[in-house]
Design an enzyme around this catalytic site. Structure first.
Site, PDB file in Angstrom:
ATOM      1  N   ALA A  84       6.449 -32.270 -14.944  1.00 16.67           N
ATOM      2  CA  ALA A  84       5.446 -31.200 -14.877  1.00 16.67           C
ATOM      3  C   ALA A  84       6.024 -29.951 -15.505  1.00 16.67           C
ATOM      4  CB  ALA A  84       5.081 -30.906 -13.414  1.00 16.67           C
ATOM      5  N   THR A 131       2.650 -30.188  -4.684  1.00 14.47           N
ATOM      6  CA  THR A 131       3.187 -28.945  -4.136  1.00 14.47           C
ATOM      7  C   THR A 131       2.294 -28.353  -3.050  1.00 14.47           C
ATOM      8  OG1 THR A 131       3.664 -26.652  -4.748  1.00 14.47           O
ATOM      9  CG2 THR A 131       2.038 -27.775  -6.088  1.00 14.47           C
ATOM     10  N   ASP A 132       2.901 -27.504  -2.215  1.00 17.13           N
ATOM     11  CA  ASP A 132       2.114 -26.768  -1.211  1.00 17.13           C
ATOM     12  C   ASP A 132       1.162 -25.757  -1.860  1.00 17.13           C
ATOM     13  OD1 ASP A 132       4.099 -24.965  -2.057  1.00 17.13           O
ATOM     14  OD2 ASP A 132       4.907 -24.592  -0.059  1.00 17.13           O
ATOM     15  N   GLU A 133       1.457 -25.383  -3.121  1.00 16.03           N
ATOM     16  CA  GLU A 133       0.677 -24.291  -3.736  1.00 16.03           C
ATOM     17  C   GLU A 133      -0.780 -24.662  -3.958  1.00 16.03           C
ATOM     18  OE1 GLU A 133       2.508 -22.041  -6.773  1.00 16.03           O
ATOM     19  OE2 GLU A 133       4.496 -22.313  -5.944  1.00 16.03           O
ATOM     20  N   TYR A 157      -0.733 -22.799 -12.764  1.00 15.09           N
ATOM     21  CA  TYR A 157       0.164 -23.894 -12.345  1.00 15.09           C
ATOM     22  C   TYR A 157      -0.447 -24.668 -11.182  1.00 15.09           C
ATOM     23  CZ  TYR A 157       3.798 -26.141  -9.571  1.00 15.09           C
ATOM     24  OH  TYR A 157       4.508 -27.055  -8.819  1.00 15.09           O
ATOM     25  N   LYS A 161      -1.857 -28.580 -10.866  1.00 14.37           N
ATOM     26  CA  LYS A 161      -1.349 -29.565  -9.908  1.00 14.37           C
ATOM     27  C   LYS A 161      -2.497 -30.077  -9.027  1.00 14.37           C
ATOM     28  CE  LYS A 161       2.396 -30.718  -9.332  1.00 14.37           C
ATOM     29  NZ  LYS A 161       3.233 -31.780  -9.988  1.00 14.37           N
ATOM     30  N   TYR A 214       9.438  -9.142  -6.432  1.00 18.09           N
ATOM     31  CA  TYR A 214       8.036  -8.895  -6.789  1.00 18.09           C
ATOM     32  C   TYR A 214       7.309  -8.203  -5.634  1.00 18.09           C
ATOM     33  CZ  TYR A 214       8.575 -12.444 -10.547  1.00 18.09           C
ATOM     34  OH  TYR A 214       8.965 -13.172 -11.640  1.00 18.09           O
ATOM     35  N   ARG A 287       3.620 -10.274  -9.043  1.00 21.15           N
ATOM     36  CA  ARG A 287       3.058 -11.408  -9.800  1.00 21.15           C
ATOM     37  C   ARG A 287       1.531 -11.380  -9.622  1.00 21.15           C
ATOM     38  NH1 ARG A 287       5.192 -17.165  -7.757  1.00 21.15           N
ATOM     39  NH2 ARG A 287       6.797 -16.898  -9.327  1.00 21.15           N
TER      40      ARG A 287
HETATM   41  P1  NAD Z   1      11.487 -28.745 -13.404  1.00 20.87           P
HETATM   42  O1  NAD Z   1      10.682 -27.783 -14.212  1.00 20.87           O
HETATM   43  O2  NAD Z   1      12.889 -28.400 -13.033  1.00 20.87           O
HETATM   44  O3  NAD Z   1      11.560 -30.152 -14.160  1.00 20.87           O
HETATM   45  C1  NAD Z   1      10.465 -30.720 -14.804  1.00 20.87           C
HETATM   46  C2  NAD Z   1      10.962 -31.882 -15.660  1.00 20.87           C
HETATM   47  O4  NAD Z   1       9.818 -32.505 -16.284  1.00 20.87           O
HETATM   48  C3  NAD Z   1      11.902 -31.462 -16.790  1.00 20.87           C
HETATM   49  O5  NAD Z   1      12.983 -32.359 -16.877  1.00 20.87           O
HETATM   50  C4  NAD Z   1      11.024 -31.558 -18.033  1.00 20.87           C
HETATM   51  O6  NAD Z   1      11.755 -31.844 -19.220  1.00 20.87           O
HETATM   52  C5  NAD Z   1      10.096 -32.685 -17.657  1.00 20.87           C
HETATM   53  N1  NAD Z   1       8.823 -32.658 -18.396  1.00 20.87           N
HETATM   54  C6  NAD Z   1       8.013 -31.592 -18.582  1.00 20.87           C
HETATM   55  N2  NAD Z   1       6.941 -31.937 -19.326  1.00 20.87           N
HETATM   56  C7  NAD Z   1       7.071 -33.264 -19.579  1.00 20.87           C
HETATM   57  C8  NAD Z   1       6.279 -34.208 -20.275  1.00 20.87           C
HETATM   58  N3  NAD Z   1       5.130 -33.852 -20.847  1.00 20.87           N
HETATM   59  N4  NAD Z   1       6.701 -35.486 -20.334  1.00 20.87           N
HETATM   60  C9  NAD Z   1       7.870 -35.863 -19.741  1.00 20.87           C
HETATM   61  N5  NAD Z   1       8.663 -35.011 -19.098  1.00 20.87           N
HETATM   62  C10 NAD Z   1       8.270 -33.727 -19.005  1.00 20.87           C
HETATM   63  O7  NAD Z   1      10.609 -29.039 -12.122  1.00 20.87           O
HETATM   64  P2  NAD Z   1      11.044 -29.309 -10.604  1.00 20.87           P
HETATM   65  O8  NAD Z   1      11.213 -28.023  -9.917  1.00 20.87           O
HETATM   66  O9  NAD Z   1      12.127 -30.305 -10.601  1.00 20.87           O
HETATM   67  O10 NAD Z   1       9.700 -29.972 -10.047  1.00 20.87           O
HETATM   68  C11 NAD Z   1       9.472 -31.371 -10.167  1.00 20.87           C
HETATM   69  C12 NAD Z   1       8.116 -31.702  -9.585  1.00 20.87           C
HETATM   70  O11 NAD Z   1       8.070 -31.313  -8.219  1.00 20.87           O
HETATM   71  C13 NAD Z   1       6.958 -30.984 -10.263  1.00 20.87           C
HETATM   72  O12 NAD Z   1       5.889 -31.890 -10.350  1.00 20.87           O
HETATM   73  C14 NAD Z   1       6.625 -29.839  -9.330  1.00 20.87           C
HETATM   74  O13 NAD Z   1       5.263 -29.512  -9.411  1.00 20.87           O
HETATM   75  C15 NAD Z   1       6.962 -30.455  -7.994  1.00 20.87           C
HETATM   76  N6  NAD Z   1       7.370 -29.508  -6.936  1.00 20.87           N
HETATM   77  C16 NAD Z   1       8.389 -28.623  -7.162  1.00 20.87           C
HETATM   78  C17 NAD Z   1       8.807 -27.777  -6.140  1.00 20.87           C
HETATM   79  C18 NAD Z   1       9.943 -26.793  -6.327  1.00 20.87           C
HETATM   80  O14 NAD Z   1      10.204 -26.000  -5.432  1.00 20.87           O
HETATM   81  N7  NAD Z   1      10.647 -26.812  -7.451  1.00 20.87           N
HETATM   82  C19 NAD Z   1       8.175 -27.832  -4.894  1.00 20.87           C
HETATM   83  C20 NAD Z   1       7.137 -28.744  -4.699  1.00 20.87           C
HETATM   84  C21 NAD Z   1       6.759 -29.582  -5.727  1.00 20.87           C
HETATM   85  O1  TDX Z   2      12.200 -12.765  -9.987  1.00 25.96           O
HETATM   86  C1  TDX Z   2      11.531 -13.168  -9.021  1.00 25.96           C
HETATM   87  N1  TDX Z   2      11.259 -12.320  -7.999  1.00 25.96           N
HETATM   88  C2  TDX Z   2      10.506 -12.654  -6.919  1.00 25.96           C
HETATM   89  O2  TDX Z   2      10.267 -11.850  -6.005  1.00 25.96           O
HETATM   90  C3  TDX Z   2      11.024 -14.514  -8.936  1.00 25.96           C
HETATM   91  C4  TDX Z   2      11.314 -15.509 -10.021  1.00 25.96           C
HETATM   92  C5  TDX Z   2      10.280 -14.848  -7.832  1.00 25.96           C
HETATM   93  N2  TDX Z   2       9.993 -13.954  -6.863  1.00 25.96           N
HETATM   94  C6  TDX Z   2       9.163 -14.360  -5.697  1.00 25.96           C
HETATM   95  C7  TDX Z   2       7.869 -15.059  -6.056  1.00 25.96           C
HETATM   96  C8  TDX Z   2       7.672 -16.030  -4.915  1.00 25.96           C
HETATM   97  O3  TDX Z   2       7.031 -15.363  -3.822  1.00 25.96           O
HETATM   98  O4  TDX Z   2       9.928 -15.347  -4.983  1.00 25.96           O
HETATM   99  C9  TDX Z   2       9.093 -16.394  -4.486  1.00 25.96           C
HETATM  100  C10 TDX Z   2       9.566 -17.724  -5.052  1.00 25.96           C
HETATM  101  O5  TDX Z   2       9.284 -17.702  -6.447  1.00 25.96           O
HETATM  102  P1  TDX Z   2       9.566 -18.981  -7.385  1.00 25.96           P
HETATM  103  O6  TDX Z   2      10.990 -19.373  -7.264  1.00 25.96           O
HETATM  104  O7  TDX Z   2       9.001 -18.688  -8.735  1.00 25.96           O
HETATM  105  O8  TDX Z   2       8.741 -20.124  -6.634  1.00 25.96           O
HETATM  106  P2  TDX Z   2       7.191 -20.271  -6.251  1.00 25.96           P
HETATM  107  O9  TDX Z   2       6.323 -19.447  -7.109  1.00 25.96           O
HETATM  108  O10 TDX Z   2       7.097 -20.090  -4.768  1.00 25.96           O
HETATM  109  O11 TDX Z   2       6.962 -21.828  -6.644  1.00 25.96           O
HETATM  110  C11 TDX Z   2       7.956 -22.825  -6.311  1.00 25.96           C
HETATM  111  O12 TDX Z   2       7.587 -23.544  -5.172  1.00 25.96           O
HETATM  112  C12 TDX Z   2       6.493 -24.420  -5.268  1.00 25.96           C
HETATM  113  C13 TDX Z   2       8.161 -23.782  -7.488  1.00 25.96           C
HETATM  114  O13 TDX Z   2       8.505 -23.052  -8.655  1.00 25.96           O
HETATM  115  C14 TDX Z   2       6.944 -24.622  -7.728  1.00 25.96           C
HETATM  116  O14 TDX Z   2       7.204 -25.581  -8.757  1.00 25.96           O
HETATM  117  C15 TDX Z   2       6.610 -25.343  -6.458  1.00 25.96           C
HETATM  118  O15 TDX Z   2       5.410 -26.061  -6.624  1.00 25.96           O
END
Ligand code: NAD
Ligand code: TDX
Length: 352
Positions: A84, A131-133, A157, A161, A214, A287
């Site tokens: 994603a 995601t929870d979002e 985003y 999702k 933010y 944001r």
């Molecule tokens: P990330 O951005 O770190 O990694 C995404 C990966 O997907 C990368 O390796 C990227 O190269 C690959 N990718 C992107 N587009 C692609 C495509 N078209 N084809 C094949 N590969 C592709 O993301 P993450 O934080 O590891 O999140 C992974 C999943 O979990 C996502 O679906 C996200 O929505 C979900 N998620 C993330 C969080 C969080 O806190 N990070 C929380 C809940 C759910």
């Molecule tokens: O510079 C910053 N300052 C700040 O205050 C950034 C990057 C974020 N923030 C705030 C925004 C959010 O309230 O911190 C919180 C967390 O931000 P992010 O790390 O961007 O996460 P969030 O937007 O909560 O989304 C994450 O959790 C749900 C993941 O990126 C998503 O992929 C997942 O689905």
């Protein structure tokens, strides 16, 4: 023995999952399909790249031919879809890639699985990582999101999702596909790309740059250690009911400003600088559409599947801080020219 197609396995959670799976189930086949966008990094997988059952394929989940070929060559019986575009701020600056990968890509995977599995759904599983979002923003005193909460995504985003979650649900209702959806809260841990809050705070602090908060810093997120997300997905794959949704969370809500302050305090101990890192905390423009609060009710995971998180937050955060301190070269390498361009657009040239 299972034959997994893991998409997005070179990203933050995907690479932790691939490592987790290979260490728990070394006899399984794990095919990692990743487009290696700015967020994907094969260095995350160095430890397991020669493991016997592991194969990396550089490709895009929107490429139907490529996905079909993998289903045929590898006799895939399990899909875990992490791939994603995952960063909310990037979705605000440019939503198009989110629509393509998150919606179109999930559609392609579903279609390929439907064609390959044709009615033989018995032991097949298609797990979609969400995601929870998708549930939108919670009022301060409201009960945490359950799986029944109505969808109300607020960013491009989360809307993308949400759309993919609806497609996954529809493929179960319409075609009887053996799908599972997990909606998880904010993850933290090793290998997280440093545009997300926790690694961004760590690296900015260490480099003496402003630590951007933010709005008023009072937004709330529910943090879960990435390994606990991986074990949650494992539990859902093993015993989840096809067609069901599982909320995964840490029961661990923090105001952003408190978590930022805690990181600065812990860094003051681990890597003392001149003065306190807290002096770098800088409030910046909010944001757009910033969700105020997320909190997950993960009781279904506990009662149906016996899953609970194993890492408590202070311990998980400490491990994460130490990992970043020990891997500053990894951080330098992932922060390419493309990252610098994004960072300058998001925070201004002067913050570079
Ligand atoms: P990330 O951005 O770190 O990694 C995404 C990966 O997907 C990368 O390796 C990227 O190269 C690959 N990718 C992107 N587009 C692609 C495509 N078209 N084809 C094949 N590969 C592709 O993301 P993450 O934080 O590891 O999140 C992974 C999943 O979990 C996502 O679906 C996200 O929505 C979900 N998620 C993330 C969080 C969080 O806190 N990070 C929380 C809940 C759910
Ligand atoms: O510079 C910053 N300052 C700040 O205050 C950034 C990057 C974020 N923030 C705030 C925004 C959010 O309230 O911190 C919180 C967390 O931000 P992010 O790390 O961007 O996460 P969030 O937007 O909560 O989304 C994450 O959790 C749900 C993941 O990126 C998503 O992929 C997942 O689905």
């Amino acid at each position: 023995m299972r034959r997994l197609l893991v998409t997005g396995g070179a990203g933050f959670i995907g690479s932790n999952f691939v490592r987790y799976w290979i260490s728990c189930y070394p006899d399984d086949r794990v095919v990692n399909l990743d487009a290696l966008t700015y967020a994907g990094n094969l260095e995350n997988l160095r430890e397991i790249e020669t493991a016997p059952g592991y194969r990396f394929v550089h490709g895009d989940i929107t490429d139907r031919d490529c996905v079909d070929r993998l289903f045929a060559e590898e006799a895939i019986d399990t899909v875990v879809n992490f791939a994603a575009e995952s960063h909310v701020d990037r979705s605000i600056l440019g939503p198009e890639a989110f629509i393509k990968t998150n919606i179109q890509g999930t559609f392609v995977l579903l279609e390929a699985a439907r064609a390959a599995w044709q009615g033989e759904a018995q032991d097949r599983r298609f797990l979609h990582v969400s995601t929870d979002e998708v549930y939108g923003s919670l009022a301060p005193e409201a009960a945490a999101f359950t799986e029944q909460h109505r969808y109300a995504p607020n960013s491009p985003y989360s809307a993308s999702k949400a759309a993919s979650d609806h497609l996954v649900r529809a493929y179960h209702k319409t075609y009887g596909m053996p799908v599972l959806t997990t909606n998880c809260s904010n993850n933290y841990g090793p290998y997280q790309f440093p545009e997300k809050l926790i690694p961004l705070v760590i690296l900015n602090a260490l480099e003496g740059k402003p630590v951007p908060v933010y709005g008023d810093g009072m937004n709330i997120r529910d943090w879960l250690y990435v390994d606990d997300h991986c074990s949650g997905i494992d539990a859902v794959l093993a015993d989840g009911r096809p067609g069901s949704v599982y909320n995964i969370g840490g029961n661990n809500e923090w105001h952003n400003i408190d978590i930022i302050t805690l990181i600065c305090e812990r860094l003051d101990n681990l890597q003392p600088g001149q003065g306190s890192y807290q002096d770098l905390i800088t409030y910046v423009k909010d944001r757009p559409g910033h969700d105020r609060r997320y909190a997950m009710d993960a009781r279904r995971m506990q009662t149906e599947l016996g899953w609970t998180p194993q890492h408590d937050f202070p311990e998980g955060l400490e491990e994460t801080l130490k990992w970043y301190l020990d891997n500053l070269e990894w951080c330098d390498r992932v922060r390419t020219g493309e990252y610098r361009k994004y960072y300058a657009t998001q925070y201004g040239e002067e913050a570079l």
